[in-house]
Design a protein around this motif. Structure first.
Motif, short mmCIF file in Angstrom:
data_model
loop_
_atom_site.label_atom_id
_atom_site.label_comp_id
_atom_site.label_asym_id
_atom_site.label_seq_id
_atom_site.Cartn_x
_atom_site.Cartn_y
_atom_site.Cartn_z
N LYS A 437 0.83 -1.21 0.00
CA LYS A 437 0.00 0.00 0.00
C LYS A 437 0.87 1.26 0.00
O LYS A 437 0.57 2.23 -0.71
CB LYS A 437 -0.92 -0.01 1.22
N ILE A 438 1.93 1.25 0.80
CA ILE A 438 2.80 2.43 0.87
C ILE A 438 3.53 2.66 -0.45
O ILE A 438 3.66 3.80 -0.92
CB ILE A 438 3.81 2.30 2.03
N GLU A 439 3.99 1.58 -1.06
CA GLU A 439 4.68 1.74 -2.35
C GLU A 439 3.73 2.29 -3.41
O GLU A 439 4.13 3.05 -4.29
CB GLU A 439 5.29 0.42 -2.80
N SER A 440 2.47 1.91 -3.32
CA SER A 440 1.48 2.45 -4.25
C SER A 440 1.30 3.96 -4.03
O SER A 440 1.15 4.72 -5.00
CB SER A 440 0.14 1.73 -4.06
N ILE A 441 1.37 4.39 -2.76
CA ILE A 441 1.22 5.81 -2.44
C ILE A 441 2.45 6.60 -2.87
O ILE A 441 2.35 7.74 -3.34
CB ILE A 441 0.97 5.98 -0.93
N LEU A 442 3.64 5.98 -2.76
CA LEU A 442 4.89 6.68 -3.05
C LEU A 442 5.30 6.64 -4.52
O LEU A 442 6.29 7.27 -4.91
CB LEU A 442 6.03 6.07 -2.22
N LYS A 443 4.54 5.94 -5.35
CA LYS A 443 4.96 5.75 -6.74
C LYS A 443 5.01 7.06 -7.54
O LYS A 443 5.70 7.14 -8.56
CB LYS A 443 4.05 4.74 -7.43
N ASN A 444 4.27 8.09 -7.04
CA ASN A 444 4.31 9.37 -7.76
C ASN A 444 5.48 10.24 -7.34
O ASN A 444 5.64 11.38 -7.81
CB ASN A 444 3.00 10.14 -7.55
N GLY A 445 6.32 9.73 -6.43
CA GLY A 445 7.51 10.44 -6.02
C GLY A 445 7.28 11.56 -5.03
O GLY A 445 8.18 12.37 -4.79
#
Length: 579
Positions: A437-445
């Motif tokens: 879930k966190i990686e999905s949130i951080l994917k936009n940088g």
């Protein structure tokens, strides 16, 4: 007898109208008082408690209408008999509460004129005598309006006005507020005891066995010099001391008291729900909307309830509320605002506004220097949920399985199946899910920092990455967030130290300790250890490396810098010992 009858008629009628109107102004408050009378330790009529508000409204409207009917001379015989029945009922209640000291304030005049039970009983006795006098000389009571249509119209209009007024104050708040928490009052000042205020005085009745006979000696506190066997003593309050208007207000969470913190804080919005199980759930659409706006504009928002964390924490999650609840006594919360949920706006303990949840849109909010106009509450709620799961089993893992872990698990509201067995395996499963879930949130940088989700939610993504093997991938993003003030830089420092330790390099801030196979613990080698405390201070740490090491490994631990070579020797030695 005309003059005495008219005087008694006016006195009884006016007093009933006044008493009824004061209670009609605050029917919820009177219903709380009725619930005290219905309690098992008083009249033991608990089956009536659910109907207390309905009974409250019926009684107070009857009071007002009977007072008006007596003044205009409407159906005098019926009116007088109903007045007699009502005053006999009230006289019994006030005598019972006075004699048995069960209810300390009868609520006859609401909060406008507090009366002790004996004062209320005497007042009811006077009214009883006056009503009996009017019954005996009722032939001298003449109607003011002889036209029946006019009389009926006055009673009907009075009834309609009472119903409308009662509905208004229930859907909003009392029109008149006589309580210590009214708008403009300062809670902290109302808690103060003025210098020279009278103190409570007690008599101490000491019992002795003197030559086979019981002897009682009364003093104001000192132990009497009596030749005999001491049996015991009883205390009697002979003078009540000064009681400040506010004497039972506290704000607590866990074992901490936050009363002074919030009473000294500027721009605080308080949501009051005296009991989560009884709160009006439909009101939380307005509450959620207005509290989100308040937080965006820079206000601190908290909730106050008497319900336990096991009740209010799931409630906050279910309704996605952007604030946490603290504990305050239920009676105090009922006194503060006659709505559940109710809204209180405070500034340094001074009450600026009180609102019913129906009037939430009337809350005055100014844009403050601490405003966060870009807060994303959907993202905040998602991250808060992740943060809860990130820590779900970590506390338990530090406690050995057995009674200690059982006690901690139960205090956290967990079932036996959740705090026993392989909890490390369960936490790994949660960490894996959280990481996705966190990686999905951080994917936009973009790091979800303070300006986007507020504090402490801005630490949630950091915590999940810190507990994963993804530190190398996101360390630069964390550094950028820390330098921009979106994330506490000391957390970035901890992550960087962990990354360096995992790479076999010198750490910078001294946040990482190590123990190989239950061997001697040590602080992982630090780059330029003689300057580490300066770097720690600049990063936001409040403790020196020496103090931190003791916090990490115990008071007996003394920090000594070691080299990477020495750390490697310890690792190899532990492997050899383990083999």
């Amino acid at each position: 007898m005309h003059i005495p009858v008219h005087m008694a008629r006016f006195f009884v009628g006016a007093l009933f109208i006044f008493s009824g109107f004061i209670k009609l102004n605050d029917p919820l408050g009177f219903s709380y008082k009725l619930q005290e009378y219905f309690a098992p330790e008083v009249l033991n009529l608990e089956f009536l408690s659910p109907y207390a508000l309905l009974i409250s409204i019926g009684l107070v409207i009857s009071e007002v209408l009977l007072g008006i009917a007596l003044l205009i001379g409407y159906r005098k015989k019926l009116t007088l008999w109903l007045l007699l029945a009502m005053i006999v009922f009230f006289t019994f209640l006030t005598f019972y509460s006075a004699y048995f000291n069960k209810v300390t304030d009868c609520g006859c005049f609401g909060d406008a004129i507090p009366l002790v039970p004996w004062e209320s009983f005497i007042k009811d006795l006077v009214l009883l005598v006056c009503i009996l006098f009017l019954l005996f000389f009722q032939k001298h009571i003449r109607p003011i309006f002889k036209n029946k249509i006019v009389q009926n119209s006055i009673i009907f209009l009075s009834f309609a006005a009472c119903m409308c007024f009662g509905y208004y104050v229930l859907m909003h708040l009392p029109w008149l507020d006589f309580r210590a928490y009214k708008e403009g009052s300062n809670i902290a000042k109302n808690m103060e005891i003025p210098e020279g205020a009278p103190e409570a005085i007690f008599d101490y009745h000491w019992k002795f066995n003197v030559n086979g006979k019981e002897k009682i000696v009364t003093t104001s506190g000192g132990y009497p010099q009596v030749e005999g066997e001491f049996i015991g003593y009883e205390t009697e309050q002979v003078q009540e001391g000064y009681i400040p208007p506010v004497h039972d207000f506290t704000i607590e969470k866990g074992d901490e008291n936050f009363t002074t913190t919030f009473l000294e804080k500027e721009n605080v919005i308080v949501i009051v729900a005296y009991n989560i199980d009884k709160t009006e759930r439909e009101g939380y659409y307005n509450i959620k909307k207005v509290t989100e706006e308040a937080i965006r504009k820079g206000y601190t928002v908290i909730g106050l309830t008497s319900s336990s964390p096991s009740v209010h924490e799931p409630f906050v999650r279910d309704y996605k509320l952007p604030f946490d609840f603290y504990y305050t006594d239920e009676t105090t919360l009922k006194t503060i605002v006659r709505a559940s949920p109710g809204i209180v706006s405070m500034d340094k303990g001074t009450i600026l506004q009180k609102l019913h949840y129906n009037d939430a849109s009337d809350l005055i909010l100014n844009s403050l220097p601490t405003a966060k106009p870009h807060l994303n509450f959907n993202l905040k709620f998602q991250l808060d949920s992740i943060a809860v799961l990130d820590q779900k089993y970590r506390k338990l893992m530090q406690v050995p399985e057995g009674p200690e872990r059982k006690a901690l698990g139960e205090s956290m509201g967990l079932d036996p199946a959740e705090y026993s067995g392989d909890i490390w395996k369960r936490q790994i499963a949660l960490d894996t899910s959280n990481l996705r879930k966190i990686e999905s949130i951080l994917k936009n940088g973009v790091y979800p920092g303070k300006s986007l989700v507020g504090t402490p939610t801005n630490t949630a993504a950091w915590s999940v990455i810190q507990h994963s093997n993804k530190i190398p991938k996101y360390l630069d993003l964390m550094k950028k967030a820390g330098k921009a003030g979106e994330l506490p830089f000391r957390l970035v420092a901890m992550m960087e130290d962990r990354y360096l330790m995992n790479e076999g390099k010198h750490q910078i801030y001294g946040t990482q300790g190590m123990t190989y196979n239950n061997g001697t613990p040590f602080i992982w080698p630090i780059e330029n250890p003689e300057e580490v405390n300066k770097r720690r201070e600049e990063a936001g740490f409040s403790s020196t490396i020496e103090s931190y090491a003791k916090d990490l490994f115990g008071e007996d631990f003394e920090y000594t810098p070691i080299t990477l070579e020495e750390a490697e020797i310890r690792r190899l030695a532990s492997i050899k010992e383990h083999e």
